[in-house]
Design a protein around this motif. Structure first.
Motif, PDB file in Angstrom:
ATOM      1  N   MET A 175       0.831  -1.178   0.000  1.00 16.23           N
ATOM      2  CA  MET A 175       0.000   0.000   0.000  1.00 16.23           C
ATOM      3  C   MET A 175       0.883   1.252   0.000  1.00 16.23           C
ATOM      4  O   MET A 175       1.780   1.385   0.802  1.00 16.23           O
ATOM      5  CB  MET A 175      -0.870  -0.013   1.237  1.00 16.23           C
ATOM      6  CG  MET A 175      -1.751   1.196   1.317  1.00 16.23           C
ATOM      7  SD  MET A 175      -2.769   1.038   2.629  1.00 16.23           S
ATOM      8  CE  MET A 175      -3.511   1.373   3.356  1.00 16.23           C
ATOM      9  N   ARG A 224      -0.090   8.250   0.630  1.00 16.82           N
ATOM     10  CA  ARG A 224      -0.470   9.376  -0.221  1.00 16.82           C
ATOM     11  C   ARG A 224       0.347  10.595   0.171  1.00 16.82           C
ATOM     12  O   ARG A 224       0.260  11.069   1.295  1.00 16.82           O
ATOM     13  CB  ARG A 224      -1.961   9.689  -0.070  1.00 16.82           C
ATOM     14  CG  ARG A 224      -2.434  10.775  -1.036  1.00 16.82           C
ATOM     15  CD  ARG A 224      -3.911  11.055  -0.826  1.00 16.82           C
ATOM     16  NE  ARG A 224      -4.717   9.893  -1.094  1.00 16.82           N
ATOM     17  CZ  ARG A 224      -5.061   9.504  -2.308  1.00 16.82           C
ATOM     18  NH1 ARG A 224      -4.645  10.169  -3.357  1.00 16.82           N
ATOM     19  NH2 ARG A 224      -5.821   8.435  -2.480  1.00 16.82           N
ATOM     20  N   ASP A 275      -2.521   4.559  -1.555  1.00 15.53           N
ATOM     21  CA  ASP A 275      -3.550   3.785  -0.852  1.00 15.53           C
ATOM     22  C   ASP A 275      -3.842   2.485  -1.605  1.00 15.53           C
ATOM     23  O   ASP A 275      -2.952   1.799  -2.041  1.00 15.53           O
ATOM     24  CB  ASP A 275      -4.809   4.617  -0.648  1.00 15.53           C
ATOM     25  CG  ASP A 275      -4.541   5.808   0.270  1.00 15.53           C
ATOM     26  OD1 ASP A 275      -3.558   5.746   1.041  1.00 15.53           O
ATOM     27  OD2 ASP A 275      -5.283   6.795   0.199  1.00 15.53           O
ATOM     28  N   ASP A 276      -5.139   2.175  -1.731  1.00 14.74           N
ATOM     29  CA  ASP A 276      -5.518   0.929  -2.409  1.00 14.74           C
ATOM     30  C   ASP A 276      -5.973   1.165  -3.846  1.00 14.74           C
ATOM     31  O   ASP A 276      -6.561   0.281  -4.466  1.00 14.74           O
ATOM     32  CB  ASP A 276      -6.653   0.246  -1.631  1.00 14.74           C
ATOM     33  CG  ASP A 276      -6.194  -0.208  -0.254  1.00 14.74           C
ATOM     34  OD1 ASP A 276      -5.038  -0.661  -0.151  1.00 14.74           O
ATOM     35  OD2 ASP A 276      -6.977  -0.093   0.700  1.00 14.74           O
ATOM     36  N   GLU A 277      -5.728   2.376  -4.361  1.00 11.51           N
ATOM     37  CA  GLU A 277      -6.145   2.683  -5.722  1.00 11.51           C
ATOM     38  C   GLU A 277      -5.253   1.950  -6.727  1.00 11.51           C
ATOM     39  O   GLU A 277      -4.051   1.817  -6.506  1.00 11.51           O
ATOM     40  CB  GLU A 277      -6.050   4.186  -5.976  1.00 11.51           C
ATOM     41  CG  GLU A 277      -6.941   5.035  -5.084  1.00 11.51           C
ATOM     42  CD  GLU A 277      -8.389   4.967  -5.514  1.00 11.51           C
ATOM     43  OE1 GLU A 277      -8.665   4.419  -6.596  1.00 11.51           O
ATOM     44  OE2 GLU A 277      -9.243   5.469  -4.752  1.00 11.51           O
ATOM     45  N   PRO A 278      -5.832   1.461  -7.821  1.00  7.42           N
ATOM     46  CA  PRO A 278      -4.993   0.841  -8.858  1.00  7.42           C
ATOM     47  C   PRO A 278      -4.171   1.908  -9.568  1.00  7.42           C
ATOM     48  O   PRO A 278      -4.491   3.100  -9.506  1.00  7.42           O
ATOM     49  CB  PRO A 278      -6.026   0.212  -9.807  1.00  7.42           C
ATOM     50  CG  PRO A 278      -7.256   1.038  -9.617  1.00  7.42           C
ATOM     51  CD  PRO A 278      -7.266   1.443  -8.167  1.00  7.42           C
ATOM     52  N   SER A 338      -7.038   9.252  -8.814  1.00  4.09           N
ATOM     53  CA  SER A 338      -7.897   9.701  -7.704  1.00  4.09           C
ATOM     54  C   SER A 338      -7.853  11.198  -7.467  1.00  4.09           C
ATOM     55  O   SER A 338      -8.776  11.759  -6.861  1.00  4.09           O
ATOM     56  CB  SER A 338      -7.506   8.967  -6.412  1.00  4.09           C
ATOM     57  OG  SER A 338      -6.169   9.268  -6.053  1.00  4.09           O
TER      58      SER A 338
END
Length: 262
Positions: A1, A4, A97-100, A143
């Protein structure tokens, strides 16, 4: 992870994202709209600046000789060598974070910049196509943007903006057709079209500046909903018609900008 990164000025980031969203949405609806080259460059620069500033803070600017920092142009922002290659011409940008990861079609965007610069710097014809716009819209997966779907919900705004751009282009063509001498003659006659008594003016408004010919010859025929001075009307020189919808959007933007300044 991935953590940010903290971007110091989130207000600037929000403005970049919003500008990207407005411009990209216009091109998604009509990539041949008048001024498409400038709209594309504006969308790409703001979108890339937001992504780079979020992912690698500080890499979006460069230091000048006088010590000041300025935002890098889109061509340089595309060359940040800190992301992996998804396939030939396409790079993956991390998103925290967990964003692709977000895929950036560097090859298509670089070609698009070459096309737009030809037009903007009078180096011959340049043409945007659907591949270029698709690559621009793919940036919205990141994002820190996520603007296009929201803008599409404002379908009336998009339609009005496109119609007004075509109207401005029509009026510009007409202005070139009549020539400077006729334009100056019409300026001299403009005052004759005003009501004889000041009380008959619409809320005290007489002639307003025309966004096409730049002259104070736009006769106001109504008021915007906010009383900000952007009423609809017609220019007595170039024949540009500002619709009630366009007047509303201009007034709304004026009020929002004033609210942000406060």
């Amino acid at each position: 992870m991935l953590p940010r990164p903290v971007v110091e000025d989130e207000v600037v980031q929000e403005k970049r994202a919003a500008e990207y969203g407005r411009c990209a949405t216009l091109l998604d609806v009509d990539f041949q709209v008048p001024g498409a080259a400038a709209i594309f460059d504006q969308a790409l620069t703001n979108g890339l600046a937001a992504i780079v500033a979020r992912t690698w803070p500080g890499e979006e600017t460069e230091k000048r000789r006088n010590g000041d920092h300025r935002l890098k142009p889109a061509s340089q922002l595309l060359n940040v060598e800190k992301c992996g290659e998804a396939r030939e011409g396409v790079r993956r940008v991390p998103d925290g974070d967990d964003e692709p990861t977000t895929e950036v079609d560097v090859a298509a965007l670089t070609d698009a910049l070459e096309q737009t610069q030809r037009v903007r710097h009078a180096r011959g014809a340049g043409e945007l196509d659907e591949r270029h716009v698709a690559a621009l819209l793919e940036l919205d997966d990141h994002s820190c943007l996520r603007q296009v779907n929201e803008e599409k919900r404002e379908s009336d705004w998009v339609k009005n903006e496109i119609q007004d751009r075509y109207e401005q282009q029509r009026a510009q063509d007409y202005l070139e057709l009549i020539g400077d001498e006729e334009a100056d003659r019409r300026v001299a006659l403009a005052a004759d079209h005003l009501p004889a008594h000041p009380d008959d003016l619409i809320d005290g408004m007489g002639l307003a500046d025309c966004p096409v010919c730049g002259r104070e010859t736009l006769t106001v025929t109504g008021l915007d909903d906010f009383g900000a001075g952007y009423g609809p009307g017609t220019c007595l020189v170039c024949s540009y018609v500002r619709s009630p919808a366009t007047a509303h959007d201009l007034a709304l933007n004026h009020m929002l900008a004033r609210h942000q300044d406060d």
